[in-house]
Write a protein that holds these residues in place. Structure first.
Motif, PDB file in Angstrom:
ATOM      1  N   UNK A   1       0.836  -1.207   0.000  1.00 23.84           N
ATOM      2  CA  UNK A   1       0.000   0.000   0.000  1.00 23.84           C
ATOM      3  C   UNK A   1       0.870   1.256   0.000  1.00 23.84           C
ATOM      4  N   UNK A   2       1.958   1.238   0.834  1.00 23.06           N
ATOM      5  CA  UNK A   2       2.863   2.397   0.850  1.00 23.06           C
ATOM      6  C   UNK A   2       3.539   2.578  -0.501  1.00 23.06           C
ATOM      7  N   UNK A   3       3.954   1.447  -1.109  1.00 25.11           N
ATOM      8  CA  UNK A   3       4.595   1.537  -2.415  1.00 25.11           C
ATOM      9  C   UNK A   3       3.625   2.121  -3.454  1.00 25.11           C
ATOM     10  N   UNK A   4       2.383   1.657  -3.384  1.00 24.30           N
ATOM     11  CA  UNK A   4       1.383   2.208  -4.312  1.00 24.30           C
ATOM     12  C   UNK A   4       1.156   3.692  -4.047  1.00 24.30           C
ATOM     13  N   UNK A   5       1.159   4.081  -2.748  1.00 20.20           N
ATOM     14  CA  UNK A   5       0.984   5.498  -2.409  1.00 20.20           C
ATOM     15  C   UNK A   5       2.144   6.326  -2.929  1.00 20.20           C
ATOM     16  N   UNK A   6       3.378   5.806  -2.730  1.00 22.38           N
ATOM     17  CA  UNK A   6       4.551   6.536  -3.219  1.00 22.38           C
ATOM     18  C   UNK A   6       4.521   6.652  -4.746  1.00 22.38           C
ATOM     19  N   UNK A   7       4.158   5.565  -5.397  1.00 17.26           N
ATOM     20  CA  UNK A   7       4.077   5.611  -6.855  1.00 17.26           C
ATOM     21  C   UNK A   7       3.024   6.613  -7.308  1.00 17.26           C
ATOM     22  N   UNK A   8       1.883   6.610  -6.614  1.00 17.65           N
ATOM     23  CA  UNK A   8       0.841   7.565  -6.983  1.00 17.65           C
ATOM     24  C   UNK A   8       1.323   8.997  -6.768  1.00 17.65           C
ATOM     25  N   UNK A   9       2.038   9.219  -5.642  1.00 19.91           N
ATOM     26  CA  UNK A   9       2.567  10.557  -5.406  1.00 19.91           C
ATOM     27  C   UNK A   9       3.618  10.930  -6.441  1.00 19.91           C
TER      28      UNK A   9
END
Length: 336
Positions: free
Chosen positions: A193-201
């Motif tokens: 989830x954090x990786x997806x959040x970082x990628x989205x950011x």
């Protein structure tokens, strides 16, 4: 439970289609079968009612795995009494001739037999595998072991019991162990989830950077176009000023030429008028020079009379009249 009614010392029994009834009188089997209905006397009758429908037996017990971890197992066994005569002979399915209720607890005895047999095979299976394997493949392994163990249990056919199906619902560890086992998966899910959040950011920042670059490029292009517009306006203004100056020069030259021509025409006209006046004056003088003085006096008087305003009445004092007459007398004229 059979439905029993009383009539004048007699009893009437009516059973369900899924209940096998056996009626003994004086030790002899009188009625035997499912869904029977008959009259009997309570003092001489021995009645047994064996259910033949499928029954669900839910069981829950605890076990220990090979790595000494406690687990809770939930299973369900579906069974039925395939041989009611054998079951009635091995278990107490007798009913009260007055109420139709069982005198004992035969179904509880069957549940205990099935539960203990299934528990024995489950404990043996789980004791041979670790907790991780029990949670992954333990359900299928325990189900197969319980089914095969119940099928091989000699007491069940001897009691007239047939196992229809075995289902293992869940194998769950203790709450603390379960939370500990969930932690790595939760951490991995959180990392994803954090990786997806970082990628989205990162994607959002990249898009914002692209938008900012586009805006800057648009501003640069707009400034360049404004510069070109200013230069073009200057060129247009200079051209307009040059054209205006040229037009003013042409207009001034035309006005000057017109003024010169007009002055020349006026000078020529004045010259001609002067010459004509001079000629007229010379002719006038020449004519006046040829006439006598009396004619000139008459002309002067006539001209004077033409220019004197009209006099309606004239009042002369005696002094003025006397002087006038005297001047006229010296002139040789007669007073009128």
């Amino acid at each position: 439970m059979a439905d029993i009614t009383r009539r004048l010392g007699w009893r009437h029994l009516r059973s369900a289609p899924t209940a096998h009834v056996r009626h003994h009188r004086h030790g002899k089997l009188v009625h035997d079968g499912p869904g029977l209905s008959f009259w009997f006397r309570s003092l001489t009758a021995a009645l047994s009612e064996v259910p033949t429908s499928d029954r669900e037996l839910a069981m829950s017990f605890r076990a220990r795995t090979a790595d000494f971890q406690d687990v809770a197992l939930q299973a369900t066994v579906t069974y039925r009494i395939s041989d009611p005569a054998v079951a009635a002979a091995r278990l107490d399915f007798s009913v009260d001739p007055d109420t139709g209720a069982w005198r004992g607890s035969p179904l509880e005895q069957l549940a205990t037999l099935l539960t203990e047999t299934a528990q024995q095979h489950s404990l043996d299976t789980l004791a041979r595998i670790p907790l991780s394997e029990a949670l992954v493949d333990g359900v299928a392994a325990v189900r197969e072991r319980i089914a095969s163990g119940l099928a091989a249990e000699p007491r069940l056919p001897a009691t007239g019991i047939e196992v229809v199906a075995v289902r293992v619902v869940a194998i769950r560890p203790e709450a603390e162990v379960e939370r500990a086992l969930r932690t790595p998966a939760r951490e991995q899910i959180q990392q994803e989830a954090d990786r997806a959040t970082y990628q989205r950011r990162a994607v959002a920042v990249e898009r914002e950077r692209a938008i900012a670059e586009n805006e800057l490029a648009s501003r640069i292009e707009l400034a360049r176009q404004e510069e070109q517009l200013v230069d073009q306006r200057g060129v247009n203004a200079r051209r307009e000023a040059e054209e205006q100056a040229a037009a003013d020069g042409v207009r001034a030259e035309a006005e000057a030429a017109r003024t010169v021509r007009l002055a020349r025409a006026e000078a020529e006209a004045a010259r001609e008028v002067g010459e004509a006046r001079a000629q007229a004056q010379a002719a006038w003088l020449r004519v006046h020079g040829e006439v006598d003085a009396a004619t000139l006096h008459a002309l002067a008087t006539t001209r004077l009379a033409e220019n004197v305003p009209r006099i309606e009445s004239l009042t002369l004092s005696p002094d003025v009249l006397t002087g006038l007459l005297a001047r006229l007398g010296r002139g040789g004229g007669e007073p009128s």
